[in-house]
Design a protein around this motif. Structure first.
Motif, PDB file in Angstrom:
ATOM      1  N   ALA A  29       7.036   7.906   9.672  1.00 38.25           N
ATOM      2  CA  ALA A  29       7.572   8.467   8.398  1.00 38.25           C
ATOM      3  C   ALA A  29       6.914   7.634   7.602  1.00 38.25           C
ATOM      4  CB  ALA A  29       9.202   7.989   8.528  1.00 38.25           C
ATOM      5  N   ALA A  30       6.641   6.422   7.647  1.00 43.32           N
ATOM      6  CA  ALA A  30       5.735   5.760   6.713  1.00 43.32           C
ATOM      7  C   ALA A  30       4.407   6.425   6.340  1.00 43.32           C
ATOM      8  CB  ALA A  30       5.657   4.243   7.163  1.00 43.32           C
ATOM      9  N   ARG A  31       3.934   6.712   7.334  1.00 41.09           N
ATOM     10  CA  ARG A  31       2.693   7.468   7.119  1.00 41.09           C
ATOM     11  C   ARG A  31       2.728   8.812   6.257  1.00 41.09           C
ATOM     12  NH1 ARG A  31      -1.887   6.002   6.198  1.00 41.09           N
ATOM     13  NH2 ARG A  31      -1.867   4.611   8.157  1.00 41.09           N
ATOM     14  N   ARG A  32       3.603   9.471   6.399  1.00 38.67           N
ATOM     15  CA  ARG A  32       3.963  10.667   5.701  1.00 38.67           C
ATOM     16  C   ARG A  32       4.386  10.193   4.419  1.00 38.67           C
ATOM     17  NH1 ARG A  32       6.774  12.272  10.330  1.00 38.67           N
ATOM     18  NH2 ARG A  32       8.766  11.600   9.396  1.00 38.67           N
ATOM     19  N   ALA A  33       5.059   9.102   4.150  1.00 37.82           N
ATOM     20  CA  ALA A  33       5.286   8.775   2.734  1.00 37.82           C
ATOM     21  C   ALA A  33       4.146   7.955   2.016  1.00 37.82           C
ATOM     22  CB  ALA A  33       6.477   7.784   2.685  1.00 37.82           C
ATOM     23  N   ALA A  34       3.042   7.722   2.596  1.00 41.09           N
ATOM     24  CA  ALA A  34       2.057   6.651   2.235  1.00 41.09           C
ATOM     25  C   ALA A  34       1.278   7.201   1.025  1.00 41.09           C
ATOM     26  CB  ALA A  34       1.263   6.407   3.163  1.00 41.09           C
ATOM     27  N   ARG A  35       0.928   8.464   1.130  1.00 37.91           N
ATOM     28  CA  ARG A  35       0.051   9.071  -0.225  1.00 37.91           C
ATOM     29  C   ARG A  35       0.921   9.340  -1.445  1.00 37.91           C
ATOM     30  NH1 ARG A  35      -4.873  10.145   0.111  1.00 37.91           N
ATOM     31  NH2 ARG A  35      -5.988  10.456   2.303  1.00 37.91           N
ATOM     32  N   GLY A  36       2.037   9.766  -1.154  1.00 32.81           N
ATOM     33  CA  GLY A  36       3.048   9.966  -2.367  1.00 32.81           C
ATOM     34  C   GLY A  36       3.146   8.695  -2.795  1.00 32.81           C
ATOM     35  N   TRP A  37       3.672   7.744  -2.357  1.00 31.57           N
ATOM     36  CA  TRP A  37       4.141   6.437  -2.935  1.00 31.57           C
ATOM     37  C   TRP A  37       2.980   5.624  -3.500  1.00 31.57           C
ATOM     38  CZ3 TRP A  37       8.287   4.580  -4.596  1.00 31.57           C
ATOM     39  CH2 TRP A  37       8.539   3.078  -4.845  1.00 31.57           C
ATOM     40  N   ALA A  38       1.798   5.877  -2.934  1.00 28.89           N
ATOM     41  CA  ALA A  38       0.622   5.258  -3.512  1.00 28.89           C
ATOM     42  C   ALA A  38       0.300   5.840  -4.738  1.00 28.89           C
ATOM     43  CB  ALA A  38      -0.511   5.314  -2.149  1.00 28.89           C
ATOM     44  N   ALA A  39       0.608   6.959  -5.140  1.00 28.61           N
ATOM     45  CA  ALA A  39       0.145   7.676  -6.206  1.00 28.61           C
ATOM     46  C   ALA A  39       1.255   7.496  -7.252  1.00 28.61           C
ATOM     47  CB  ALA A  39       0.068   9.247  -5.926  1.00 28.61           C
ATOM     48  N   THR A  40       2.208   6.640  -6.894  1.00 34.34           N
ATOM     49  CA  THR A  40       3.431   6.664  -8.049  1.00 34.34           C
ATOM     50  C   THR A  40       2.775   5.702  -9.067  1.00 34.34           C
ATOM     51  OG1 THR A  40       4.053   4.955  -6.748  1.00 34.34           O
ATOM     52  CG2 THR A  40       5.328   6.783  -6.798  1.00 34.34           C
ATOM     53  N   SER A  41       3.326   5.742 -10.311  1.00 32.78           N
ATOM     54  CA  SER A  41       3.060   4.889 -11.483  1.00 32.78           C
ATOM     55  C   SER A  41       3.416   3.652 -11.200  1.00 32.78           C
ATOM     56  CB  SER A  41       3.238   5.583 -12.735  1.00 32.78           C
ATOM     57  OG  SER A  41       4.484   5.558 -12.924  1.00 32.78           O
ATOM     58  N   ARG A  42       3.138   2.572 -11.955  1.00 27.61           N
ATOM     59  CA  ARG A  42       4.025   1.296 -11.969  1.00 27.61           C
ATOM     60  C   ARG A  42       5.424   1.377 -12.279  1.00 27.61           C
ATOM     61  NH1 ARG A  42       1.083  -3.357 -14.245  1.00 27.61           N
ATOM     62  NH2 ARG A  42      -0.814  -2.160 -14.792  1.00 27.61           N
ATOM     63  N   GLU A  43       5.571   2.413 -13.375  1.00 24.41           N
ATOM     64  CA  GLU A  43       6.968   2.685 -13.810  1.00 24.41           C
ATOM     65  C   GLU A  43       7.926   3.149 -12.775  1.00 24.41           C
ATOM     66  OE1 GLU A  43       4.175   3.215 -15.553  1.00 24.41           O
ATOM     67  OE2 GLU A  43       4.568   1.828 -16.997  1.00 24.41           O
ATOM     68  N   GLU A  44       7.194   4.079 -11.960  1.00 22.40           N
ATOM     69  CA  GLU A  44       7.761   4.925 -10.949  1.00 22.40           C
ATOM     70  C   GLU A  44       8.321   3.862  -9.779  1.00 22.40           C
ATOM     71  OE1 GLU A  44       6.256   9.572 -11.354  1.00 22.40           O
ATOM     72  OE2 GLU A  44       5.060   7.801 -10.401  1.00 22.40           O
ATOM     73  N   ARG A  45       7.648   2.751  -9.806  1.00 26.26           N
ATOM     74  CA  ARG A  45       8.142   1.944  -8.690  1.00 26.26           C
ATOM     75  C   ARG A  45       8.923   0.839  -9.189  1.00 26.26           C
ATOM     76  NH1 ARG A  45       2.365   2.403  -7.559  1.00 26.26           N
ATOM     77  NH2 ARG A  45       1.884   0.293  -7.945  1.00 26.26           N
TER      78      ARG A  45
END
Ligand code: NAD
Length: 477
Positions: free
Chosen positions: A55-71
């Motif tokens: 699950a973490a691997r599937r989420a990795a690219r999307g989460w890495a691509a977020t802007s700082r505001e989205e985090r």
């Protein structure tokens, strides 16, 4: 037989939802003050770990691509959730760790809030891009993080890994300690309520030998962040090394508090006693060795004896209690073993001792203990005890004090007391240790925390803690 009146949890938090554990077996969580079962949690194994890492691997690219505001948005909701849950966090840590309620509120609940807030500020400001000559250097997330945490500051240690990892853009699989999984489940609920994308945070409860080992060895894990004993840390580093995973280790300590002539001796000794008895001595950075010049030695012993009288162990739910039990029966045996050994080797008992405490019908209680005439070679002066035990050691001169202070395999923390902070700072520069408090300097949640020598690799907290979860890419123009 105890009547069953506790919750039996059968689920893990994986891929954005609570899901039935795929593995069999459970772990009973005890209240160390009453020895009664509080709850059972799943003993996750390879199947739960595989599902969580996938699950973490599937989420990795999307989460890495977020802007700082989205985090920042879900991390702010998580911070607000931690703030709103302070009473529940406190009650949970009192129940499963036995920490006194006052200390649990201030530290076990309060510190994770401070640290989460500090990462919101850092995330808003951190330069994820930097120009160096004809290059632009990008700080990118380092990948899927395995976080393995101990029981002694159970929520702080989770937050000190998970929050900077999420802030850096890394998904996380958390494997908390067997003794304190309930506050980890509470944290997972707060993450869930904060609304992170599915798979960005996952919780697998289980034993270290099975779930912890499977997680650290998992080929889809990129970064291992471990806090715990030096013995297990060594194994974790070996496994991570074989997989060429990045590894951060926060391990044990045997920190020295050095009182130089000219210091305020009474204050230095009183603060040391409070430091070492806090959390029943179960603090990796505790000043377990008090180093005093031989001319002031007996005076220091007298002050410590008097100070120790104020620390009577008792019911951790009572706001008057300053010392609760140890976390489990194994730790109690271990601490008593160290005390018996030290006394057999000629240490002088100033306060406490290995005998059971009268008047407490149950619980893993040990007497807060002060030992004098401890020589630097004794086990109590070399090894981490992880109990409320202070060893007072005499030194001849400054050189001797440096030699004793640096004379263990550890180097996590320390204190220096002198006539002024300039003298203390000059002495602190000679210590092989990651943190030194000068004349009682306050804890700073933004300062890097971590060890020299066998106390670990890497740093937690503040900017240095965030950078553990970043890797760098250089673009040449
Ligand atoms: P531990 O090393 O036994 O366990 C720590 C964590 O590692 C637990 O979650 C455990 O389940 C897991 N684990 C155990 N064996 C494992 C394995 N083979 N592979 C992967 N994971 C495994 O330590 P503990 O008894 O839980 O905690 C006390 C120790 O932690 C003390 O030595 C203390 O100094 C140290 N500690 C250090 C720091 C620090 O920041 N330096 C902070 C807190 C505690």
């Amino acid at each position: 037989m105890q009547e069953q009146e506790y919750a039996e949890y059968g689920d893990q938090y994986i891929d954005g939802a609570w899901r039935p554990s795929r593995d069999s077996g459970s772990i009973a969580v005890l209240n160390p003050a009453t020895e009664r079962v509080l709850a059972t949690v799943p003993a996750g194994a390879a199947a739960d770990v595989d599902a969580a890492v996938a699950a973490a691997r599937r989420a990795a690219r999307g989460w890495a691509a977020t802007s700082r505001e989205e985090r920042i948005a879900p991390l702010t909701r998580l911070r607000d959730g931690i703030a709103a849950a302070q009473a529940e966090i406190t009650a949970t840590v009192v129940a499963e760790l036995g920490a006194p309620v006052g200390f649990a509120g201030a530290v076990h609940a309060g510190l994770p809030l401070t640290v989460t807030t500090s990462y919101l500020t850092l995330l808003a400001e951190h330069p994820f891009e930097e120009r160096i000559g004809n290059s632009v250097v990008l700080a990118e997330p380092a990948g899927v993080v395995a976080a393995v945490t101990p029981w002694n500051y159970p929520l702080h240690q989770i937050v000190a890994k998970v929050v900077p990892a999420l802030a850096a853009g890394c998904p996380v699989v958390l494997k908390p300690a067997e003794d304190t999984p309930l506050v980890a489940r509470l944290f997972a609920r707060l993450v869930d309520e904060a609304g992170f994308p599915a798979g960005v945070f996952n919780l697998v409860t289980g034993t270290g030998a099975v779930a912890g080992a499977a997680l650290v060895a998992h080929p889809e894990v990129d970064v291992v962040s471990f806090t715990g004993s030096t013995a297990v840390g060594r194994q974790v580093a070996e496994t991570a090394g074989r997989g060429l995973k990045r590894v951060a280790l926060e391990l044990g300590g045997k920190s020295a508090n050095v009182v130089l002539p000219g210091a305020d001796l009474a204050r230095a000794v009183n603060v040391n006693v409070a430091n070492v008895f806090a959390n029943s001595g179960q603090t990796c950075s505790a000043w377990t060795r008090l180093l005093v010049h031989r001319d002031q030695y007996e005076e220091a012993v007298g002050i410590a004896a008097k100070a120790a009288e104020k620390y009577l162990p008792g019911d951790p739910t009572d706001p008057q209690t300053r010392v609760g039990p140890l976390v489990n029966a194994r730790q109690l045996e271990r601490v008593r073993g160290y005390l018996e050994d030290a006394l057999a080797q000629g240490a002088r008992l100033v306060a406490g001792g290995p005998e059971p405490l009268p008047g407490l019908p149950a619980g893993f209680y040990v007497r807060p203990t002060v030992l004098a005439d401890v020589t630097p070679d004794l086990a109590v002066a070399q090894e981490e005890i992880f109990g409320p035990v202070l060893s007072i050691i005499a030194y001849r001169d400054e050189e001797h004090a440096v030699e004793i202070a640096n004379g263990t395999v550890y180097g996590l923390a320390g204190g220096v007391w002198a006539a002024n902070t300039e003298i203390a700072a000059a002495f602190a520069r000679r210590l092989d240790t990651g943190q030194v408090d000068l004349n009682g300097g306050r804890f700073n949640p933004l300062a890097p925390f971590g060890g020299y020598k066998s106390s670990g690799l890497g740093r937690e907290l503040g900017r240095h803690g965030l950078e553990e979860f970043l890797q760098y890419k250089s673009l040449q123009y």
